[in-house]
Every structure is written in structure tokens, then in C-alpha cells.
Design an enzyme around this catalytic site. Structure first.
Site: not given
Length: 409
Positions: A171-173, A176
Site C-alpha cells: 500500500t505504501d509503494i 507512491g
């Protein structure tokens, strides 16, 4: 555009970020040629600098997401630090941040603060849950948003087993990546309208975006999908199988590939078995099919099966660990993992740019900066005078790593 030109050449970006989502966004845009200034809050900077082995804030984790950027260390507890940040944003095309609700307003650079002074600004916020809705004031990490987006409920070995997080912080990647996509779209619209805009995405939405099949199933039937190991919720066989020496994944879900698959493994009788003859019947009898295939595939090594399956045009692959992935000749041919020298002389592995262009360069031209490594040069590019920069350094408003290193020597 020549092969050495950059897609986003001339675009100035200020990235006030930490950890992962916004740095990933900035990295992608920097690879595409944007001039990305990584602004870090003094004194410690981005927490990623201290992940794993670290020397002078130089770590493999930080290097991974911050190459091709210049570095400015800024003391945002001071009024001059806040005004310096505001000046940089007013003279830039894009501002990226991933702090909690209200942080940018505290620094005097919220969207409403800067939109009038720089009407062409594209202002991107990446947060746990977005800037609207009942959870907008919550902080959010990848673990939390994997759980709440439903991903952990569909990941793992199956019903009755503990929920499992995807190993990579997806979810972070993905947040981004989505932010970079949104910024590029906003840049194109600005060419037509002359106006910037606010771009808002989140880890939560990034997680939901990965649940295409499971959300479609729920909307159509009301059925709540559960974890299925490596299997597909709508098609089979499409999962990992044990071979005599390791694991193999096979994607033989559609009918034509299924027929090639059973021929490749020498089991054409499965194609005529009513339990497996059609896609729907294979899903209805998935457990039995998996048991049969595991028995058959355990008779040869993964490499032997790969040779057979490749020759029959069946999509398949070995289950690699990270070392095997890095050393695979295809990874090298696509320049997806490369080594760069860091500011302290270390060698770090970093990801290559994942999109290849026929007429543009995405070369990695510089390593991740130390805190404040380029402060003086950055402010000079933004038309600060030498006297103004000297004053900011002497007052502790900015970090000038070059001076700090010289003093240490």
C-alpha cells in the site's frame, strides 16, 4: 526528444517526505527527469536513514528510495525555516508531502496557504486515509491499511488461519505510484488550463485498488472472498505446486492454456474428466485438482518442468527468493537492480526504473543525498543570495553537509 532527454525535464519538485510513499513518488518522477529536492526536517531527517545498517545517515533503505534527488536539511521549528520552505514551494511546479493532517498548515504551507501565491502549483498529499472522510485525521501505516483494505483477509493459507500481511509494503509503494500518476496527469492538464490543483491519494485507497477480483465477486454475488494461498478466486489451475526440489507456479487458467498444460505434463485424460473439463468445473473441484497436480508435479524438478512447460507455451515460473531474483539474467537484462556508490563511499543496490522508454532516459545519475548535502546549491538555484544562505547556515536554519564534513576533518 532525443534518447538522452528526460520526460519531465524542467519540472521542479519539492518533496517534504519520510519513510516510503512520498519518497517512492518522488523517486519515480526524479527518474523521469524532474528536479526533485528532498527536504528533511532537522536534526534527524527521514527515519529511513536509520533502518538497518546506517553510517552518518547513509543506509541501504534510504538509498533505495531517494536516488536522483538533491538534499536540503531544514529546521522547520524556526520561522525562517518555514518561510524558506514557503519560498521554495512558491517557485516550484510540484509539492509532495506525506505527513498527518494539519502538519503542513502548522508549517504555513497548507494547500490553502500556497494556492494563491503559486496558482500553477500541483500540490500532492499522500496519507494513510486521504484528506476527506471519517478517517482523514488518522495516521496510517502499510500494516494498518493492508488490514483495513481487506488485503490481509484474502492473503494467507486459508480460512481459520491467522491473517497474513503481504511481505512487501504494497500500500505504501502503490500509493507512491498512484501519486506519481496523478501528478503527471495534473501536469498535462496544467498545460491546457495554466492552473495547478490539489492531488490527494492514500495508502487505504491503494490497498483497495488491489482487490479488483474480490470486490467484483462481492458486488456480483455478495460472497466474501477468503484467503486461498496462492490460488486465484476465479480460475484454475493458477497457483503454486510442489515439485521434487522446490516450488513452481503455473498459470493455466484459460481453456486453451489448460489443454496445453495437461499435454505438457502427460495427463491428457484430465482434459476429458468432467470435473476439470471446463473453467467452472475446475473451480468447483479445485481441492481435488490441486491434490492430483501436486502428485504429478512432484515427480520432476522445477527446472525440468520449466523446460517442458516453456516448450508447450504454458506460463510458469519458479518461486524465487530475493537473491535468486536479483541474480536472474532477466533482472539484469532489464536493469531492474543496479549498484550505486553512496555519498559515504558505500555501494548500495537500488531498483532500476520499471518503465522503459524508446526516446527518453531514466538513468540513475546520482546517489541518495546525505542530510543537507546540497542545501547551498539548492538555495542558490532558487535565487537565494550567498549572504542569505550564510545567514541561514549560521542560524541553524539549514544544514550544509559540506561545511559539516569540512569541520569534522
Amino acid at each position: 526528444m532525443t534518447e538522452n532527454q528526460k520526460l519531465l525535464d524542467g519540472i521542479k519538485i519539492i518533496e517534504l517526505s519520510h519513510i516510503m510513499a512520498a519518497p517512492t513518488c518522488g523517486q519515480l518522477l526524479a527518474d523521469m527527469g524532474a528536479e526533485v529536492v528532498k527536504v528533511e526536517r532537522l536534526p534527524k531527517g527521514d527515519d529511513t536513514r536509520r533502518f538497518g545498517r546506517s553510517e552518518d545517515g547513509d543506509s541501504a533503505a534510504f538509498a533505495m528510495m531517494n536516488r536522483n534527488k538533491s538534499g536540503l536539511g531544514l529546521n522547520l521549528k524556526t520561522e525562517k525555516g518555514k518561510s524558506t520552505l514557503r519560498t521554495l514551494i512558491d517557485k516550484s511546479d510540484v509539492f509532495i508531502e506525506n505527513y498527518r493532517m494539519g502538519a503542513m498548515e502548522h508549517y504555513g504551507v497548507g494547500w490553502e496557504n500556497v494556492r494563491e501565491s503559486n496558482p500553477r502549483l500541483i500540490y500532492c498529499s499522500i496519507s494513510g486515509f486521504g484528506r476527506t472522510g471519517p478517517y482523514s485525521d488518522r495516521g496510517g501505516f502499510d500494516l494498518i491499511t493492508q488490514a483495513m483494505s481487506g488485503i490481509m483477509s484474502i492473503t494467507g493459507e486459508g480460512p481459520g488461519r491467522p491473517p497474513v500481511k503481504v511481505g512487501a509494503p504494497i500500500t505504501d509503494i502503490t500509493a507512491g505510484i498512484l501519486a506519481a500518476l496523478g501528478i503527471c496527469g495534473a501536469i498535462i492538464q496544467r498545460h491546457r488550463t495554466g492552473k495547478g490543483q490539489y492531488v490527494d491519494t492514500s495508502l487505504y485507497e491503494a490497498g483497495i485498488f488491489h482487490t479488483f477480483w474480490q470486490t467484483a465477486i462481492f458486488g456480483d454475488t455478495g460472497e466474501v472472498s477468503q484467503a486461498m494461498g496462492s490460488a486465484h478466486p476465479l480460475a484454475a489451475p493458477y497457483q503454486a505446486f510442489k515439485t521434487s526440489d522446490s516450488w513452481l507456479v503455473v498459470g493455466a487458467a484459460n481453456q486453451s492454456t489448460w489443454l496445453k498444460f495437461v499435454e505438457a505434463i502427460g495427463s491428457n485424460e484430465l482434459a476429458n474428466d468432467d470435473r476439470f473439463s471446463e473453467p467452472a468445473s475446475r473451480m468447483e473441484n479445485l481441492d481435488t485438482l490441486v491434490e492430483i497436480l501436486n502428485t504429478l508435479l512432484s515427480k520432476r524438478t522445477t527446472s525440468e518442468w520449466m523446460e517442458l512447460l516453456d516448450s508447450h507455451g504454458v506460463p510458469a515460473g519458479p518461486v524465487y527468493d530475493i537473491e535468486e531474483m536479483v541474480n536472474d539474467p532477466h533482472t539484469k537484462a532489464r536493469n531492474m537492480v543496479t549498484n550505486i556508490s553512496s555519498a559515504t563511499g558505500k555501494n548500495f543496490s537500488v531498483m532500476g526504473h520499471p518503465v522503459k522508454y524508446s526516446s527518453a532516459s531514466t538513468a540513475i545519475t546520482q546517489s541518495a543525498p546525505l542530510i543537507g548535502q546540497d542545501s547551498r546549491e539548492i538555495l542558490t538555484r532558487f535565487n537565494f543570495t550567498s549572504d542569505e544562505i550564510d545567514s541561514l547556515v549560521s542560524e541553524g536554519v539549514i544544514s550544509d553537509k559540506r561545511i559539516n564534513v569540512e569541520a569534522a576533518e
